[in-house]
Design an enzyme around this catalytic site. Structure first.
Site, PDB file in Angstrom:
ATOM      1  N   VAL A  64       1.007  -1.192   0.088  1.00  8.34           N
ATOM      2  CA  VAL A  64      -0.040   0.026  -0.178  1.00  8.34           C
ATOM      3  C   VAL A  64       0.761   1.074  -0.156  1.00  8.34           C
ATOM      4  CG1 VAL A  64      -1.974  -1.068   0.997  1.00  8.34           C
ATOM      5  CG2 VAL A  64      -0.347   0.058   2.658  1.00  8.34           C
ATOM      6  N   ASN A  90      -6.426  -1.357   7.110  1.00  8.85           N
ATOM      7  CA  ASN A  90      -5.988  -1.872   8.342  1.00  8.85           C
ATOM      8  C   ASN A  90      -4.642  -2.045   8.402  1.00  8.85           C
ATOM      9  OD1 ASN A  90      -5.594  -3.918  10.630  1.00  8.85           O
ATOM     10  ND2 ASN A  90      -4.772  -5.126   9.046  1.00  8.85           N
ATOM     11  N   SER A 143      -5.685   3.568  16.533  1.00 13.82           N
ATOM     12  CA  SER A 143      -5.066   2.917  17.599  1.00 13.82           C
ATOM     13  C   SER A 143      -5.302   4.122  18.879  1.00 13.82           C
ATOM     14  CB  SER A 143      -3.318   2.893  17.428  1.00 13.82           C
ATOM     15  OG  SER A 143      -3.009   2.494  18.749  1.00 13.82           O
ATOM     16  N   TYR A 156       4.331   6.719  14.706  1.00 11.12           N
ATOM     17  CA  TYR A 156       3.437   5.980  14.757  1.00 11.12           C
ATOM     18  C   TYR A 156       1.841   6.585  15.316  1.00 11.12           C
ATOM     19  CZ  TYR A 156       0.278   1.894  15.956  1.00 11.12           C
ATOM     20  OH  TYR A 156      -0.631   0.986  15.874  1.00 11.12           O
ATOM     21  N   ALA A 157       2.213   7.250  16.407  1.00 13.17           N
ATOM     22  CA  ALA A 157       1.159   8.048  17.205  1.00 13.17           C
ATOM     23  C   ALA A 157       0.678   8.811  16.317  1.00 13.17           C
ATOM     24  CB  ALA A 157       1.667   8.588  18.308  1.00 13.17           C
ATOM     25  N   ALA A 158       1.523   9.733  15.315  1.00  6.46           N
ATOM     26  CA  ALA A 158       1.095  10.891  14.567  1.00  6.46           C
ATOM     27  C   ALA A 158       0.390  10.546  13.556  1.00  6.46           C
ATOM     28  CB  ALA A 158       2.445  11.578  14.288  1.00  6.46           C
ATOM     29  N   LYS A 160      -1.570   7.890  13.814  1.00  8.59           N
ATOM     30  CA  LYS A 160      -2.871   7.258  14.037  1.00  8.59           C
ATOM     31  C   LYS A 160      -3.668   8.186  14.578  1.00  8.59           C
ATOM     32  CE  LYS A 160      -2.028   2.851  13.553  1.00  8.59           C
ATOM     33  NZ  LYS A 160      -2.826   2.149  12.464  1.00  8.59           N
ATOM     34  N   ILE A 189      -3.530  -5.382  21.558  1.00  3.44           N
ATOM     35  CA  ILE A 189      -4.268  -6.862  20.934  1.00  3.44           C
ATOM     36  C   ILE A 189      -3.198  -7.803  20.637  1.00  3.44           C
ATOM     37  CG2 ILE A 189      -5.703  -7.454  19.062  1.00  3.44           C
ATOM     38  CD1 ILE A 189      -6.984  -5.235  20.836  1.00  3.44           C
TER      39      ILE A 189
HETATM   40  P1  NAD Z   1       0.113  -7.463  11.906  1.00  2.00           P
HETATM   41  O1  NAD Z   1       1.522  -6.941  11.925  1.00  2.00           O
HETATM   42  O2  NAD Z   1      -0.154  -8.679  12.517  1.00  2.00           O
HETATM   43  O3  NAD Z   1      -0.443  -7.335  10.381  1.00  2.00           O
HETATM   44  C1  NAD Z   1      -0.405  -6.304   9.729  1.00  2.00           C
HETATM   45  C2  NAD Z   1      -0.264  -6.819   8.246  1.00  2.00           C
HETATM   46  O4  NAD Z   1      -0.094  -5.751   7.362  1.00  2.00           O
HETATM   47  C3  NAD Z   1       0.522  -7.777   7.814  1.00  2.00           C
HETATM   48  O5  NAD Z   1      -0.021  -8.852   7.130  1.00  2.00           O
HETATM   49  C4  NAD Z   1       1.474  -7.357   6.961  1.00  2.00           C
HETATM   50  O6  NAD Z   1       1.981  -8.138   5.826  1.00  2.00           O
HETATM   51  C5  NAD Z   1       0.548  -6.189   6.330  1.00  2.00           C
HETATM   52  N1  NAD Z   1       1.534  -4.960   5.793  1.00  2.00           N
HETATM   53  C6  NAD Z   1       2.623  -4.522   6.447  1.00  2.00           C
HETATM   54  N2  NAD Z   1       3.096  -3.467   5.397  1.00  2.00           N
HETATM   55  C7  NAD Z   1       1.936  -3.460   4.452  1.00  2.00           C
HETATM   56  C8  NAD Z   1       2.221  -2.626   3.333  1.00  2.00           C
HETATM   57  N3  NAD Z   1       3.074  -1.690   2.962  1.00  2.00           N
HETATM   58  N4  NAD Z   1       1.490  -3.109   2.460  1.00  2.00           N
HETATM   59  C9  NAD Z   1       0.371  -3.824   2.587  1.00  2.00           C
HETATM   60  N5  NAD Z   1       0.350  -4.817   3.790  1.00  2.00           N
HETATM   61  C10 NAD Z   1       1.172  -4.505   4.527  1.00  2.00           C
HETATM   62  O7  NAD Z   1      -0.525  -6.172  12.838  1.00  2.00           O
HETATM   63  P2  NAD Z   1      -1.944  -6.068  13.551  1.00  2.00           P
HETATM   64  O8  NAD Z   1      -1.389  -6.056  14.974  1.00  2.00           O
HETATM   65  O9  NAD Z   1      -2.841  -7.303  13.217  1.00  2.00           O
HETATM   66  O10 NAD Z   1      -2.504  -4.657  13.243  1.00  2.00           O
HETATM   67  C11 NAD Z   1      -3.202  -4.338  12.479  1.00  2.00           C
HETATM   68  C12 NAD Z   1      -3.594  -2.822  12.498  1.00  2.00           C
HETATM   69  O11 NAD Z   1      -3.976  -2.629  13.774  1.00  2.00           O
HETATM   70  C13 NAD Z   1      -2.322  -1.681  12.493  1.00  2.00           C
HETATM   71  O12 NAD Z   1      -2.746  -0.631  11.726  1.00  2.00           O
HETATM   72  C14 NAD Z   1      -2.056  -1.585  13.678  1.00  2.00           C
HETATM   73  O13 NAD Z   1      -1.304  -0.140  13.709  1.00  2.00           O
HETATM   74  C15 NAD Z   1      -3.285  -1.550  14.358  1.00  2.00           C
HETATM   75  N6  NAD Z   1      -3.259  -1.927  15.979  1.00  2.00           N
HETATM   76  C16 NAD Z   1      -2.658  -2.884  16.400  1.00  2.00           C
HETATM   77  C17 NAD Z   1      -2.781  -2.891  17.720  1.00  2.00           C
HETATM   78  C18 NAD Z   1      -2.240  -4.245  18.482  1.00  2.00           C
HETATM   79  O14 NAD Z   1      -1.981  -4.331  19.600  1.00  2.00           O
HETATM   80  N7  NAD Z   1      -1.708  -5.420  17.605  1.00  2.00           N
HETATM   81  C19 NAD Z   1      -3.025  -1.884  18.475  1.00  2.00           C
HETATM   82  C20 NAD Z   1      -3.503  -0.877  18.156  1.00  2.00           C
HETATM   83  C21 NAD Z   1      -3.631  -0.730  16.677  1.00  2.00           C
END
Ligand code: NAD
Length: 256
Positions: A64, A90, A143, A156-158, A160, A189
């Protein structure tokens, strides 16, 4: 499951693992045709899980951060369906540095993948929405760090926090096409991104408990359930809103 997305086609980015995979599978279980988009790792498995629910599902390999990724993803959707009704933005990557150490390069990279990609992927989806009469829904995954501060993650925070502003703007701009746009703000999570730290770092595990009134990290399927609600007609009068899925973390100073 109840078929809350029957007849709809849903795109989920970052669907190869974690929250994206759980959301793609939940949408499939609720009857949606699914485009699992993102980097290649894990995408085919997600597609297999979706197909087990008896729906059409396809992988769209796309980075992306690349200029034409949105068009490629939409093309995959139109390969399995004549419409697209739901988009979950996502994909997210973490920054690693405190504000005083964050370089322009790190900031640009995280900004590009986390925030600019939301526009990049949404733009062609919205062009299609303008031409189709059916209502549509976009869910952006922000987030709790878009709302509250946390050390060592400035870029990251900026991004989000930026997603929250962008979501409100998109909600205003797109309501005229009957497109709703909302944002989900997860707390900690348990996903492949966090599982190592939750397992191996007592300090991080303790933080996940102490910062959360419900006293535990969340599960990916709990975030997927919130995405389903916002994507479905159950949320037909909800747009421009933040739904925190954080066990109460954004509603507390600390857990008693
Ligand atoms: P994850 O790392 O398990 O999954 C992220 C997915 O995005 C992976 O499949 C990865 O291959 C894909 N990805 C990464 N860069 C990419 C790119 N340039 N193009 C296309 N795909 C790409 O992460 P997660 O924990 O499932 O998090 C998902 C979302 O939730 C994220 O935006 C994260 O910031 C947000 N989030 C997660 C948490 C947490 O604690 N896990 C907390 C708050 C927010």
């Amino acid at each position: 499951m109840t078929g809350r997305l029957s007849g709809k086609t849903a795109i989920v980015t970052g669907a190869g693992s974690g929250i994206g995979r759980a959301t793609a599978i939940r949408f499939a279980q609720e009857g949606a045709s699914v485009v699992a988009a993102g980097l290649p790792e894990g995408l085919d498995e997600t597609v297999e899980f979706c197909r087990e629910a008896g729906v059409r599902a396809v992988a769209a390999v796309a980075d992306v951060s690349q200029a034409t990724s949105g068009e490629a993803i939409l093309e995959a959707a139109l390969g399995i369906s004549s419409c697209a009704n739901v988009l979950v933005n996502n994909v997210g990557i973490a920054g690693t540095t405190a504000a005083y150490d964050t370089t322009d390069e790190e900031f640009d990279r995280v900004f590009d993948v986390n925030l600019k990609s939301v526009l990049r992927v949404s733009r062609p989806f919205l062009q299609l929405c303008r031409s189709q009469s059916a209502p549509a829904s976009i869910v952006n995954i922000s987030s709790v760090q878009g709302i509250l501060g946390f050390p060592n993650n400035a870029s990251y925070a900026a991004t989000k926090a930026g997603m929250i502003g962008l979501t409100r703007q998109m909600a205003n701009d797109c309501a005229r096409f009957n497109v709703r746009v909302n944002v989900v703000a997860p707390g900690i999570i348990d996903t492949p991104r966090t599982e190592e730290r939750l397992r191996d770092s007592p300090a991080f595990r303790k933080l996940s408990v102490q910062s959360t009134p419900l006293g535990r990290p969340g599960r990916a399927d709990e975030v997927a359930a919130a995405c389903l609600f916002l994507a479905s007609d159950d949320a037909s009068f909800i747009t421009g809103q933040i739904l925190a899925v954080d066990g109460g973390a954004s509603a507390t100073v600390f857990r008693s």
